[in-house]
Design an enzyme around this catalytic site. Sequence first.
Site, PDB file in Angstrom:
ATOM      1  N   LYS A 115       0.838  -1.217   0.000  1.00 53.32           N
ATOM      2  CA  LYS A 115       0.000   0.000   0.000  1.00 53.32           C
ATOM      3  C   LYS A 115       0.862   1.252   0.000  1.00 53.32           C
ATOM      4  CE  LYS A 115      -4.374  -1.706   1.603  1.00 53.32           C
ATOM      5  NZ  LYS A 115      -5.435  -1.687   2.593  1.00 53.32           N
ATOM      6  N   LYS A 197      -3.636 -10.828  -6.888  1.00 55.37           N
ATOM      7  CA  LYS A 197      -4.931 -11.199  -6.308  1.00 55.37           C
ATOM      8  C   LYS A 197      -6.045 -10.313  -6.871  1.00 55.37           C
ATOM      9  CE  LYS A 197      -5.379  -8.373  -2.194  1.00 55.37           C
ATOM     10  NZ  LYS A 197      -5.687  -8.177  -0.817  1.00 55.37           N
ATOM     11  N   LYS A 200     -10.272  -5.006  -4.990  1.00 57.64           N
ATOM     12  CA  LYS A 200     -11.215  -3.902  -5.174  1.00 57.64           C
ATOM     13  C   LYS A 200     -10.550  -2.733  -5.883  1.00 57.64           C
ATOM     14  CE  LYS A 200     -12.310  -4.632  -0.570  1.00 57.64           C
ATOM     15  NZ  LYS A 200     -12.607  -4.269   0.777  1.00 57.64           N
TER      16      LYS A 200
HETATM   17  P1  TYM Z   1     -10.291  -6.624   2.976  1.00 61.27           P
HETATM   18  O1  TYM Z   1     -11.390  -5.646   3.136  1.00 61.27           O
HETATM   19  O2  TYM Z   1      -9.180  -6.299   2.051  1.00 61.27           O
HETATM   20  O3  TYM Z   1     -10.886  -8.005   2.524  1.00 61.27           O
HETATM   21  C1  TYM Z   1     -12.007  -8.597   3.180  1.00 61.27           C
HETATM   22  C2  TYM Z   1     -11.852 -10.108   3.184  1.00 61.27           C
HETATM   23  O4  TYM Z   1     -11.786 -10.597   1.847  1.00 61.27           O
HETATM   24  C3  TYM Z   1     -10.639 -11.435   1.714  1.00 61.27           C
HETATM   25  N1  TYM Z   1     -10.123 -11.286   0.343  1.00 61.27           N
HETATM   26  C4  TYM Z   1      -9.875 -12.303  -0.492  1.00 61.27           C
HETATM   27  N2  TYM Z   1     -10.015 -13.633  -0.350  1.00 61.27           N
HETATM   28  C5  TYM Z   1      -9.682 -14.403  -1.406  1.00 61.27           C
HETATM   29  N3  TYM Z   1      -9.228 -13.918  -2.590  1.00 61.27           N
HETATM   30  C6  TYM Z   1      -9.082 -12.591  -2.785  1.00 61.27           C
HETATM   31  N4  TYM Z   1      -8.650 -12.118  -3.947  1.00 61.27           N
HETATM   32  C7  TYM Z   1      -9.410 -11.707  -1.692  1.00 61.27           C
HETATM   33  N5  TYM Z   1      -9.380 -10.365  -1.540  1.00 61.27           N
HETATM   34  C8  TYM Z   1      -9.818 -10.120  -0.277  1.00 61.27           C
HETATM   35  C9  TYM Z   1      -9.656 -10.927   2.749  1.00 61.27           C
HETATM   36  O5  TYM Z   1      -8.707 -11.905   3.092  1.00 61.27           O
HETATM   37  C10 TYM Z   1     -10.579 -10.592   3.886  1.00 61.27           C
HETATM   38  O6  TYM Z   1     -10.878 -11.731   4.651  1.00 61.27           O
HETATM   39  N6  TYM Z   1      -7.649  -5.906   7.131  1.00 61.27           N
HETATM   40  C11 TYM Z   1      -8.810  -6.564   6.578  1.00 61.27           C
HETATM   41  C12 TYM Z   1     -10.107  -6.151   7.233  1.00 61.27           C
HETATM   42  C13 TYM Z   1     -10.141  -6.325   8.713  1.00 61.27           C
HETATM   43  C14 TYM Z   1     -10.324  -7.537   9.407  1.00 61.27           C
HETATM   44  C15 TYM Z   1     -10.321  -7.183  10.795  1.00 61.27           C
HETATM   45  C16 TYM Z   1     -10.475  -8.864   9.019  1.00 61.27           C
HETATM   46  C17 TYM Z   1     -10.034  -5.329   9.632  1.00 61.27           C
HETATM   47  N7  TYM Z   1     -10.152  -5.840  10.871  1.00 61.27           N
HETATM   48  C18 TYM Z   1     -10.482  -8.149  11.772  1.00 61.27           C
HETATM   49  C19 TYM Z   1     -10.637  -9.820  10.003  1.00 61.27           C
HETATM   50  C20 TYM Z   1     -10.634  -9.473  11.367  1.00 61.27           C
HETATM   51  C21 TYM Z   1      -8.917  -6.197   5.115  1.00 61.27           C
HETATM   52  O7  TYM Z   1      -8.404  -5.214   4.669  1.00 61.27           O
HETATM   53  O8  TYM Z   1      -9.711  -7.035   4.398  1.00 61.27           O
END
Ligand code: TYM
Length: 334
Positions: A115, A197, A200
């Site tokens: 990032k 990957k 978004k």
């Molecule tokens: P975020 O918002 O980027 O993604 C949300 C969830 O989607 C999963 N994910 C994927 N899984 C498979 N293939 C992909 N291409 C893919 N892209 C995203 C992520 O692994 C995630 O589970 N930091 C975290 C959000 C967060 C969080 C937490 C998660 C904040 N606090 C506490 C769990 C517990 C994040 O940015 O996810």
Amino acid sequence: MIDGKKVLYSGMQATGNLTLGNYLGALKNWVTISDEYETFFGVVDMHSITIRQDPAELRRRARTLLMLYIAAGLDPEKNCVYYQSHVSGHAELAWILSCFTYMGELNRMTQFKDKAAKHADNINAGLFTYPVLMAADILLYQADVVPVGVDQMQHLELTRDIAQRFNALYGDVFTIPEIYLGKAGAKIMSLQDPSKKMSKSDENPNGSIYLMDDPDTIIRKFKRAVTDSEACVRYSEEQPGIHNLIDIYCASTGKTPAETEREFDGKGYGEFKMAVGEAVVAVLKPLQEHFADLSKNKDYIDSIIKKNDEKARYVSTKTLRKVQKKVGFPEQIR
Ligand code: TYM
């Protein structure tokens, strides 16, 4: 444990449009396993502002995300879907935990490095301490299990390290959370570049399937998906494009890679891509319909937000008070 049930915590950022990666890697698993747990699903809007956001747009996306949780099948009467920014304990615990986290640990986080490279003009301290806020999210609710995609594993390991460090100093304060990865779909790649990957924030919209894409768009994107030169549907690391499509197919249908290879034995890529597209359309259709219904019911969503805010505050405050006492903050006089 809450009422004899283990606790599950997870969350998603209210940034950008959710992709099929978010759904198959996380949201779908949340729904599948939620019945067994006392659950908390945060719309982590505080994490979102580590990158500049348009305020009105962030508010809209946060609400959309909360509704998508429900539309995907999380009954909000049983699952605490809520906004992170409505529960001040997240920020308070994050501060305390940041005093138990080392710069060296945060420096190693690959998501920070990625990032920071992408937003070189805005490498703010929040971006750096992002994983500490994530640890606070999880530890506040004493989560036993955290279902996420592979890309969040490093953050989960850090969360466990911080919790263990704190417990070693102050006794058994935090539950040490386990990571939960789904059988399929934990790492969905871009349809245009299977070495990246699905994300978004991808500039190329053809690389990602968005949860609100209509059937024609979904089929078109799969038809255009990058494949390989072997011309057979085989699950191998040497064919990353087809490997990814098989992962998507399996996560959408519940089939295994071996069953998929047999099903498409002797068939071409064209036919397989169509089948993957149709499987994804079938998975997203009920979610999209449910979302459309929810959109008509503002009062219902508002009542859910209010009720779940209270629950999240109640549960998180218990942990926070315990932690504050342990580190030596004077007790509040009530
Ligand atoms: P975020 O918002 O980027 O993604 C949300 C969830 O989607 C999963 N994910 C994927 N899984 C498979 N293939 C992909 N291409 C893919 N892209 C995203 C992520 O692994 C995630 O589970 N930091 C975290 C959000 C967060 C969080 C937490 C998660 C904040 N606090 C506490 C769990 C517990 C994040 O940015 O996810």
